[in-house]
Write a protein that holds these residues in place. Structure first.
Motif, PDB file in Angstrom:
ATOM      1  N   ASP A 162      12.474   1.531  11.931  1.00  0.00           N
ATOM      2  CA  ASP A 162      13.738   2.246  12.125  1.00  0.00           C
ATOM      3  C   ASP A 162      14.396   2.548  10.781  1.00  0.00           C
ATOM      4  O   ASP A 162      14.908   3.656  10.555  1.00  0.00           O
ATOM      5  N   TYR A 163      14.362   1.569   9.879  1.00  0.00           N
ATOM      6  CA  TYR A 163      14.935   1.768   8.541  1.00  0.00           C
ATOM      7  C   TYR A 163      14.233   2.910   7.811  1.00  0.00           C
ATOM      8  O   TYR A 163      14.878   3.804   7.248  1.00  0.00           O
ATOM      9  N   VAL A 164      12.907   2.885   7.801  1.00  0.00           N
ATOM     10  CA  VAL A 164      12.131   3.910   7.093  1.00  0.00           C
ATOM     11  C   VAL A 164      12.421   5.294   7.677  1.00  0.00           C
ATOM     12  O   VAL A 164      12.570   6.280   6.944  1.00  0.00           O
ATOM     13  N   HIS A 165      12.521   5.370   8.996  1.00  0.00           N
ATOM     14  CA  HIS A 165      12.819   6.653   9.636  1.00  0.00           C
ATOM     15  C   HIS A 165      14.176   7.182   9.180  1.00  0.00           C
ATOM     16  O   HIS A 165      14.308   8.363   8.822  1.00  0.00           O
ATOM     17  N   ARG A 166      15.163   6.330   9.167  1.00  0.00           N
ATOM     18  CA  ARG A 166      16.509   6.759   8.773  1.00  0.00           C
ATOM     19  C   ARG A 166      16.562   7.112   7.287  1.00  0.00           C
ATOM     20  O   ARG A 166      17.188   8.110   6.901  1.00  0.00           O
ATOM     21  N   TYR A 167      15.929   6.299   6.473  1.00  0.00           N
ATOM     22  CA  TYR A 167      15.986   6.503   5.019  1.00  0.00           C
ATOM     23  C   TYR A 167      15.175   7.710   4.569  1.00  0.00           C
ATOM     24  O   TYR A 167      15.686   8.615   3.896  1.00  0.00           O
ATOM     25  N   LYS A 168      13.913   7.751   4.951  1.00  0.00           N
ATOM     26  CA  LYS A 168      13.019   8.786   4.439  1.00  0.00           C
ATOM     27  C   LYS A 168      13.075  10.098   5.215  1.00  0.00           C
ATOM     28  O   LYS A 168      13.039  11.172   4.618  1.00  0.00           O
ATOM     29  N   ILE A 174       5.353   0.794  -8.708  1.00  0.00           N
ATOM     30  CA  ILE A 174       6.238   0.521  -7.585  1.00  0.00           C
ATOM     31  C   ILE A 174       6.067   1.589  -6.512  1.00  0.00           C
ATOM     32  O   ILE A 174       6.132   2.788  -6.794  1.00  0.00           O
ATOM     33  N   ASP A 175       5.875   1.149  -5.266  1.00  0.00           N
ATOM     34  CA  ASP A 175       5.828   2.065  -4.131  1.00  0.00           C
ATOM     35  C   ASP A 175       6.714   1.502  -3.027  1.00  0.00           C
ATOM     36  O   ASP A 175       7.107   0.332  -3.070  1.00  0.00           O
ATOM     37  N   ASP A 176       7.034   2.338  -2.039  1.00  0.00           N
ATOM     38  CA  ASP A 176       7.865   1.843  -0.944  1.00  0.00           C
ATOM     39  C   ASP A 176       7.021   1.142   0.121  1.00  0.00           C
ATOM     40  O   ASP A 176       7.389   0.078   0.608  1.00  0.00           O
ATOM     41  N   ILE A 177       5.870   1.747   0.470  1.00  0.00           N
ATOM     42  CA  ILE A 177       5.029   1.178   1.532  1.00  0.00           C
ATOM     43  C   ILE A 177       3.588   1.011   1.060  1.00  0.00           C
ATOM     44  O   ILE A 177       3.007   1.934   0.496  1.00  0.00           O
ATOM     45  N   TYR A 178       3.037  -0.172   1.296  1.00  0.00           N
ATOM     46  CA  TYR A 178       1.633  -0.469   0.986  1.00  0.00           C
ATOM     47  C   TYR A 178       0.879  -0.587   2.310  1.00  0.00           C
ATOM     48  O   TYR A 178       1.228  -1.398   3.164  1.00  0.00           O
ATOM     49  N   THR A 179      -0.138   0.260   2.479  1.00  0.00           N
ATOM     50  CA  THR A 179      -0.926   0.226   3.723  1.00  0.00           C
ATOM     51  C   THR A 179      -2.358  -0.198   3.387  1.00  0.00           C
ATOM     52  O   THR A 179      -2.690  -1.377   3.414  1.00  0.00           O
ATOM     53  N   THR A 180      -3.200   0.754   3.043  1.00  0.00           N
ATOM     54  CA  THR A 180      -4.574   0.407   2.662  1.00  0.00           C
ATOM     55  C   THR A 180      -4.685   0.109   1.170  1.00  0.00           C
ATOM     56  O   THR A 180      -5.685  -0.451   0.717  1.00  0.00           O
ATOM     57  N   GLY A 181      -3.664   0.501   0.413  1.00  0.00           N
ATOM     58  CA  GLY A 181      -3.709   0.325  -1.032  1.00  0.00           C
ATOM     59  C   GLY A 181      -4.292   1.524  -1.755  1.00  0.00           C
ATOM     60  O   GLY A 181      -4.417   1.510  -2.982  1.00  0.00           O
ATOM     61  N   THR A 182      -4.656   2.576  -1.013  1.00  0.00           N
ATOM     62  CA  THR A 182      -5.296   3.748  -1.623  1.00  0.00           C
ATOM     63  C   THR A 182      -4.408   4.398  -2.676  1.00  0.00           C
ATOM     64  O   THR A 182      -4.858   4.705  -3.782  1.00  0.00           O
ATOM     65  N   THR A 183      -3.140   4.614  -2.349  1.00  0.00           N
ATOM     66  CA  THR A 183      -2.231   5.283  -3.286  1.00  0.00           C
ATOM     67  C   THR A 183      -2.085   4.489  -4.569  1.00  0.00           C
ATOM     68  O   THR A 183      -2.230   5.030  -5.677  1.00  0.00           O
ATOM     69  N   LEU A 184      -1.808   3.200  -4.441  1.00  0.00           N
ATOM     70  CA  LEU A 184      -1.649   2.364  -5.634  1.00  0.00           C
ATOM     71  C   LEU A 184      -2.944   2.261  -6.427  1.00  0.00           C
ATOM     72  O   LEU A 184      -2.934   2.257  -7.662  1.00  0.00           O
ATOM     73  N   GLN A 185      -4.082   2.216  -5.740  1.00  0.00           N
ATOM     74  CA  GLN A 185      -5.364   2.126  -6.433  1.00  0.00           C
ATOM     75  C   GLN A 185      -5.654   3.389  -7.230  1.00  0.00           C
ATOM     76  O   GLN A 185      -6.141   3.327  -8.358  1.00  0.00           O
ATOM     77  N   HIS A 186      -5.337   4.548  -6.652  1.00  0.00           N
ATOM     78  CA  HIS A 186      -5.531   5.809  -7.372  1.00  0.00           C
ATOM     79  C   HIS A 186      -4.654   5.859  -8.621  1.00  0.00           C
ATOM     80  O   HIS A 186      -5.113   6.277  -9.690  1.00  0.00           O
ATOM     81  N   ALA A 187      -3.407   5.459  -8.473  1.00  0.00           N
ATOM     82  CA  ALA A 187      -2.497   5.454  -9.611  1.00  0.00           C
ATOM     83  C   ALA A 187      -2.973   4.461 -10.676  1.00  0.00           C
ATOM     84  O   ALA A 187      -2.958   4.758 -11.882  1.00  0.00           O
ATOM     85  N   LYS A 188      -3.412   3.301 -10.234  1.00  0.00           N
ATOM     86  CA  LYS A 188      -3.911   2.283 -11.152  1.00  0.00           C
ATOM     87  C   LYS A 188      -5.127   2.795 -11.924  1.00  0.00           C
ATOM     88  O   LYS A 188      -5.198   2.652 -13.168  1.00  0.00           O
ATOM     89  N   ASN A 189      -6.067   3.408 -11.223  1.00  0.00           N
ATOM     90  CA  ASN A 189      -7.269   3.931 -11.888  1.00  0.00           C
ATOM     91  C   ASN A 189      -6.920   4.986 -12.929  1.00  0.00           C
ATOM     92  O   ASN A 189      -7.479   4.997 -14.036  1.00  0.00           O
ATOM     93  N   ALA A 190      -5.996   5.880 -12.575  1.00  0.00           N
ATOM     94  CA  ALA A 190      -5.600   6.936 -13.512  1.00  0.00           C
ATOM     95  C   ALA A 190      -4.984   6.347 -14.774  1.00  0.00           C
ATOM     96  O   ALA A 190      -5.283   6.783 -15.895  1.00  0.00           O
ATOM     97  N   LEU A 191      -4.138   5.334 -14.618  1.00  0.00           N
ATOM     98  CA  LEU A 191      -3.466   4.713 -15.761  1.00  0.00           C
ATOM     99  C   LEU A 191      -4.434   3.913 -16.628  1.00  0.00           C
ATOM    100  O   LEU A 191      -4.370   3.963 -17.861  1.00  0.00           O
TER     101      LEU A 191
END
Length: 201
Positions: free
Chosen positions: A64-70, A168-185
């Motif tokens: 509910d929070y995520v829906h209202r915020y995002k 920093i990210d708002d939601i961690y699910t599979t980790g794909t987004t953070l892993q892509h960012a980590k690899n690029a850096l």
């Protein structure tokens, strides 16, 4: 937000005595939600990935929070987790880099949700990544996320070379987004890269 928050940002109940000696001594930020609303969120008690720290589970209250915020664009709700975020990040010495939004997505939402969470708790950060696609990972299956091509590019590699970085990210699910960012850096010369997310879905 310059004015003191006197009512719960989620239910609008009046906040009772939310700044005491304990908070002053710890230099904590004042609470922005009431105890009843706070109790609805489920804290992560045990971290499952040594490279990523998450604070809350994605239960019904968080949905509910995520829906209202995002998605309802209620940017004031960036302050809901001030106390928890400030407590975990106030002593951080690594370079903090938020996961960016694609420019087209930013135009639609009008604010970058991760940036606003950090601004709300006065945590300095820098942008060194550009998102190369506006595809939303939340709309993909787990298998599709794991097959995603590189999502990010590094703006100026010389500025992050040999740096220790906290993503920093708002939601961690599979980790794909953070892993892509980590690899690029890391490929651009960063020394170490670890992740942090408000929510573990």
């Amino acid at each position: 937000m310059n004015k003191p928050i006197t009512h719960c940002l989620l239910c609008e109940r009046e906040l009772q005595g939310n700044v005491g000696w304990k908070e002053l001594l710890k230099k904590s930020l004042p609470k922005t939600i009431c105890h009843r609303c706070e109790q609805r969120f489920e804290k992560v008690e045990e971290q499952t990935n040594p490279n990523i720290t998450t604070l809350f589970h994605y239960n019904d209250a968080m949905k509910d929070y995520v829906h209202r915020y995002k998605f309802l664009h209620d940017v004031v709700l960036a302050h809901v987790f001030n106390t928890a975020l400030h407590e975990h990040l106030k002593s951080e010495r690594r370079l903090i880099i938020p996961i960016p939004m694609h420019e087209e997505s930013l135009k639609i939402r009008s604010f970058a949700q991760v940036d606003e969470l950090l601004k709300a708790v006065h945590i300095p950060f820098q942008h060194h990544l550009t998102k190369q696609t506006d595809e939303q990972q939340s709309k993909k299956t787990r298998a599709q996320r794991l097959e995603t091509v590189q999502l990010f590019s590094v703006n100026n590699p010389s500025l992050i070379k040999h740096k220790d970085i906290l993503l920093i990210d708002d939601i961690y699910t599979t980790g794909t987004t953070l892993q892509h960012a980590k690899n690029a850096l890391l490929e651009a010369g960063a020394n170490t890269v670890t992740g942090f997310a408000l929510i573990h879905s």
